[in-house]
Write an enzyme that holds these catalytic residues in place. Structure first.
Site, PDB file in Angstrom:
ATOM      1  N   TYR A 165       0.800  -1.232   0.000  1.00 41.30           N
ATOM      2  CA  TYR A 165       0.000   0.000   0.000  1.00 41.30           C
ATOM      3  C   TYR A 165       0.832   1.281   0.000  1.00 41.30           C
ATOM      4  CZ  TYR A 165      -3.790  -3.174   1.230  1.00 41.30           C
ATOM      5  OH  TYR A 165      -4.709  -4.197   1.224  1.00 41.30           O
TER       6      TYR A 165
ATOM      7  N   HIS B 243      -4.374   6.177  -1.143  1.00 41.62           N
ATOM      8  CA  HIS B 243      -4.938   6.199   0.213  1.00 41.62           C
ATOM      9  C   HIS B 243      -3.868   6.526   1.258  1.00 41.62           C
ATOM     10  CE1 HIS B 243      -8.831   5.787   1.845  1.00 41.62           C
ATOM     11  NE2 HIS B 243      -8.862   4.507   2.146  1.00 41.62           N
TER      12      HIS B 243
ATOM     13  N   PHE C 214      -5.144  -0.903   9.889  1.00 38.96           N
ATOM     14  CA  PHE C 214      -5.692  -0.575   8.581  1.00 38.96           C
ATOM     15  C   PHE C 214      -6.505   0.709   8.707  1.00 38.96           C
ATOM     16  CE2 PHE C 214      -4.298  -4.788   7.512  1.00 38.96           C
ATOM     17  CZ  PHE C 214      -3.843  -4.591   6.209  1.00 38.96           C
TER      18      PHE C 214
ATOM     19  N   ASN D 105      -9.494   1.756   8.217  1.00 38.57           N
ATOM     20  CA  ASN D 105     -10.793   1.822   8.890  1.00 38.57           C
ATOM     21  C   ASN D 105     -10.697   1.667  10.404  1.00 38.57           C
ATOM     22  OD1 ASN D 105     -10.071  -0.871   8.638  1.00 38.57           O
ATOM     23  ND2 ASN D 105     -12.176  -1.581   8.402  1.00 38.57           N
TER      24      ASN D 105
ATOM     25  N   ASN E 134     -13.340   6.213   5.652  1.00 38.26           N
ATOM     26  CA  ASN E 134     -13.419   5.280   6.786  1.00 38.26           C
ATOM     27  C   ASN E 134     -12.428   5.586   7.896  1.00 38.26           C
ATOM     28  OD1 ASN E 134     -15.583   3.818   5.782  1.00 38.26           O
ATOM     29  ND2 ASN E 134     -14.252   2.512   4.548  1.00 38.26           N
TER      30      ASN E 134
END
EC number: 3.1.1.29
Length: 194
Positions: free
Chosen positions: A17, A22, A68, A70, A116
């Site tokens: 990631y 994000h 993560f 969220n 989120n």
């Protein structure tokens, strides 16, 4: 006006990631750590990587949650509670679909806009959304069904170039908060164009 005591950069953990849209919030925290000459170190009780620095004589903590996205509130809530940092003393840096690449906006409060990470932070701060946000524009894929794939992919070379420019400006503006105040920093960042 409260002083910022905690700056949080949102992202997802893991190499897969690192370069995705994000993780724009984490990219800015890494730049700030370099600017302030500090290292982000894992701290399990805060579910993230943290650093402590002095900016213009004021103690500031940097945080990148290693949960993560969220579950970002778990890290923010733990650190804020431990150091008794109020929501209005927190600046959360995150990616923003509703702004084009190469733009960023500073503001206090507001909704989560479906993000989120923000949703969980609001919940973990006792449903208090009074923290500051630095929103880094990543653009929108055009349809909401495409959003999940879009934010978890790398930006195009042109978008990455635009992001690099606005991240440079945002780094200067965050430092400016401590020198010249939130209003001046906000006015400068919110009017930035590449």
């Amino acid at each position: 006006m409260s002083e910022i005591k905690l700056i949080v950069g949102l992202g997802n953990p893991g190499d897969k990631y690192t370069d995705t849209r994000h993780n724009a919030g984490e990219w800015l925290i890494e730049r700030l750590a370099r600017r302030f000459n500090v290292s982000l170190n894992p701290e399990s009780k805060f579910f993230g990587k943290t650093a402590r620095t002095l900016v213009n004589g004021k103690e500031v903590r940097l945080l990148v949650p290693t949960t993560f996205m969220n579950l970002s509130g778990k890290a923010v809530g733990a650190l804020a509670s431990f150091y008794r940092i109020k929501p209005e003393e927190i600046l959360v840096i995150h990616d923003e679909l509703d702004l084009p690449p190469g733009t960023a906006k500073l503001k206090q409060g507001g909704g989560h806009g479906g993000h989120n990470g923000l949703k969980d932070i609001v919940a973990q701060l006792g449903n208090n959304n009074n923290f500051y946000r630095l929103r880094i524009g990543i653009g929108h894929p055009g349809h909401r069904d495409l959003v999940a794939g879009y934010v978890l992919n790398k930006p195009s070379p042109a978008d990455r170039d635009a992001l690099e420019k606005v991240l440079d400006e945002a780094t200067d503006c965050v430092e400016m908060i401590f020198r010249d105040g939130m209003v001046k920093a906000t006015n400068r960042l919110n009017s930035f164009k590449i």
